[in-house]
Design a protein around this motif. Structure first.
Motif, PDB file in Angstrom:
ATOM      1  N   GLY A  99       4.259  -2.739   0.691  1.00  0.00           N
ATOM      2  CA  GLY A  99       3.430  -1.670   1.249  1.00  0.00           C
ATOM      3  C   GLY A  99       2.210  -1.391   0.389  1.00  0.00           C
ATOM      4  N   ALA A 100       2.428  -1.361  -0.925  1.00  0.00           N
ATOM      5  CA  ALA A 100       1.295  -1.129  -1.831  1.00  0.00           C
ATOM      6  C   ALA A 100       0.307  -2.279  -1.781  1.00  0.00           C
ATOM      7  N   LEU A 101       0.827  -3.522  -1.657  1.00  0.00           N
ATOM      8  CA  LEU A 101      -0.057  -4.690  -1.569  1.00  0.00           C
ATOM      9  C   LEU A 101      -0.908  -4.628  -0.305  1.00  0.00           C
ATOM     10  N   LEU A 102      -0.280  -4.244   0.817  1.00  0.00           N
ATOM     11  CA  LEU A 102      -1.041  -4.089   2.064  1.00  0.00           C
ATOM     12  C   LEU A 102      -2.077  -2.990   1.930  1.00  0.00           C
ATOM     13  N   LEU A 103      -1.671  -1.876   1.337  1.00  0.00           N
ATOM     14  CA  LEU A 103      -2.613  -0.761   1.158  1.00  0.00           C
ATOM     15  C   LEU A 103      -3.770  -1.164   0.261  1.00  0.00           C
ATOM     16  N   MET A 104      -3.477  -1.900  -0.816  1.00  0.00           N
ATOM     17  CA  MET A 104      -4.543  -2.342  -1.715  1.00  0.00           C
ATOM     18  C   MET A 104      -5.490  -3.303  -1.003  1.00  0.00           C
ATOM     19  N   THR A 105      -4.922  -4.197  -0.168  1.00  0.00           N
ATOM     20  CA  THR A 105      -5.773  -5.142   0.570  1.00  0.00           C
ATOM     21  C   THR A 105      -6.708  -4.408   1.523  1.00  0.00           C
ATOM     22  N   LEU A 106      -6.139  -3.463   2.295  1.00  0.00           N
ATOM     23  CA  LEU A 106      -6.965  -2.701   3.234  1.00  0.00           C
ATOM     24  C   LEU A 106      -8.007  -1.864   2.495  1.00  0.00           C
ATOM     25  N   THR A 107      -7.599  -1.293   1.372  1.00  0.00           N
ATOM     26  CA  THR A 107      -8.533  -0.475   0.587  1.00  0.00           C
ATOM     27  C   THR A 107      -9.676  -1.329   0.038  1.00  0.00           C
ATOM     28  N   SER A 108      -9.325  -2.516  -0.479  1.00  0.00           N
ATOM     29  CA  SER A 108     -10.370  -3.391  -1.024  1.00  0.00           C
ATOM     30  C   SER A 108     -11.305  -3.870   0.074  1.00  0.00           C
ATOM     31  N   ILE A 109     -10.746  -4.152   1.262  1.00  0.00           N
ATOM     32  CA  ILE A 109     -11.599  -4.555   2.394  1.00  0.00           C
ATOM     33  C   ILE A 109     -12.525  -3.409   2.791  1.00  0.00           C
TER      34      ILE A 109
END
Length: 464
Positions: free
Chosen positions: A163-173
């Motif tokens: 979940g954190a990895l997905l959140l970090m990916t979306l945040t970085s995008i």
């Protein structure tokens, strides 16, 4: 790879590694604390058992304390080994999968721990001052609750990590788009600016100082380019206007001379050549003037609805005057019965100029071989297909042929300025049409001009 995507991958990958390390440390520490606590419980239980063995008269009291206070251990077993002071004749339980080193470690250090196949082993050595024999207690148990706890911990940490990895990916995008979005818009806007819209400028709407500074710098550069291009246009326009009058006089005088001399006169051929070359030169001058006009203002002259086949017929007459050796083949086999499908809304002069430029290119780059022109009518579009069998266009240069003043690498032996096709494309697009080019080097070129029929243009104007 684009910088935007590189930063997304680097940031996400780095944070993924950091978070993975944190999760591994958390799991290791939590699991270690759990294991340490379980070993401590086993030691406490083994201690009570040892005291009960040493003090038989109080054994029941010790076992009552063990059952009422201490944590109940699953599958718990205790083995009592009496150890002589001289450490001789020691017999260890053969049912336990323990090496002798475990027992000797417990005897030497007072305790020993071992884990194997889900079973915990604790060895506790108790010195007996009242007897010649000391006590070695071996306790075994399973930590089902701890195993379940570690399993839940793994699942929780894995789900949290994903979940954190997905959140970090979306945040970085999201933040990369915020950061690079203006850059992408600037790139798209700059790429859309060409010789025909040099007056366009970048909109300064971004709050970032660096982006605003970049936009200002690019706008200043466009101002300098537009000024230089305008000076070039003025020079070409003035020069072309200066050339039109003498060319007209030369053509007129040559025509009068041709009419005055007797048939068969040896000067007749020379006068005919003067006429043809003058017409070609006038066409080049007119092309330059129209290019300056279109690229300079982009405004349309008076337009009217006309038949495309009639415009094409006038083009053929103009081309024929330039050189009587041009062999132009016309195919009208696909003409519609309804003449309204041949009607286009156009500036006849500009449209004729575009068509003649394309046809003349066919003759020029094919060594005056045959050029085929076919008129193709469709429901909402009318097409003009121009085919030649000349030198063709190199594959890697096809995308550049509509760039003003660009000439292909295989055209060194041919006259030209690289303005015919760019002007033709701009004129066709002014008529809401388009041009497609299919070419193979050494085999020829096919140019397809597509124009909407007039009734569609009229309907669009009514709806607007």
């Amino acid at each position: 790879m684009k910088l935007q995507y590189s930063l997304i991958l680097i940031f996400t990958g780095l944070m993924a590694l950091i978070l993975l390390g944190i999760n591994l440390v958390m799991y290791s520490m939590s699991s270690g604390y759990r294991k340490h606590g379980f070993y401590l419980s086993m030691e406490n239980s083994a201690t009570i058992v040892a005291r009960a063995v040493l003090q038989q008269e109080k054994a029941e009291d010790y076992y009552e304390i063990k059952n009422s206070i201490l944590q109940h251990l699953e599958d718990e077993e205790e083995y009592i080994i009496r150890v002589r002071r001289d450490k001789t004749n020691l017999k260890f339980p053969e049912s336990l999968p323990l090496e002798k080193a475990f027992y000797w470690e417990a005897i030497k250090n007072g305790r020993a721990h071992h884990y194997q196949d889900g079973v915990y082993y604790v060895g506790l050595f108790i010195h007996n001052s009242n007897s010649e024999d000391d006590i070695l207690v071996i306790s075994t148990a399973r930590d089902y609750e701890g195993d379940a706890y570690r399993k839940r911990l793994k699942t929780t940490l894995a789900a949290t990590y994903l979940g954190a990895l997905l959140l970090m990916t979306l945040t970085s995008i999201f933040f990369s788009k915020k950061l690079f979005g203006p850059m992408v818009q600037i790139i798209q806007k700059v790429n859309s600016i060409n010789a025909f819209n040099l007056n366009d400028r970048l909109d300064k709407e971004h709050s970032l100082d660096e982006i605003s500074e970049l936009q200002s710098t690019l706008n200043e550069m466009l101002n300098r380019i537009e000024s230089a291009f305008k000076a070039q246009q003025d020079y070409v326009s003035n020069t072309s206007h200066s050339l039109r009058t003498p060319l007209t006089i030369i053509a007129g005088e040559a025509e009068i001379a041709l009419a005055a001399i007797e048939p068969g006169h040896k000067a007749k051929h020379s006068l005919q050549m003067i006429m043809q070359e003058t017409v070609k030169l006038k066409h080049t001058v007119n092309t330059l003037l129209e290019l300056v006009k279109v690229t300079g203002s982009g405004q349309k002259d008076t337009w009217k609805v006309t038949r495309l086949d009639e415009v094409l017929h006038e083009v053929l007459q103009t081309v024929g005057k330039m050189d009587g050796s041009f062999r132009l083949k016309i195919d009208y086999s696909d003409l519609p019965e309804n003449e309204s499908q041949l009607m286009v809304s156009a500036n006849e002069h500009l449209l004729s100029l575009a068509l003649s430029n394309i046809i003349l290119n066919g003759f020029k780059y094919s060594g005056n071989k045959e050029v085929w022109v076919k008129l193709i009518s469709q429901t909402d579009t009318i097409r003009v297909r121009v085919t030649d069998y000349g030198i063709g266009i190199p594959e890697e240069e096809k995308e550049l042929i509509f760039t003003p003043y660009f000439r292909a690498s295989n055209t060194e032996g041919f006259e030209g300025f690289g303005i015919g096709l760019p002007l033709a494309l701009e004129i066709i697009r002014m008529h809401n049409g388009d041009i497609q080019v299919d070419s193979k080097q050494g085999k020829g070129t096919t140019v397809m001009i597509m124009l909407p029929v007039a009734k569609l243009l009229q309907r669009e104007g009514q709806e607007a």
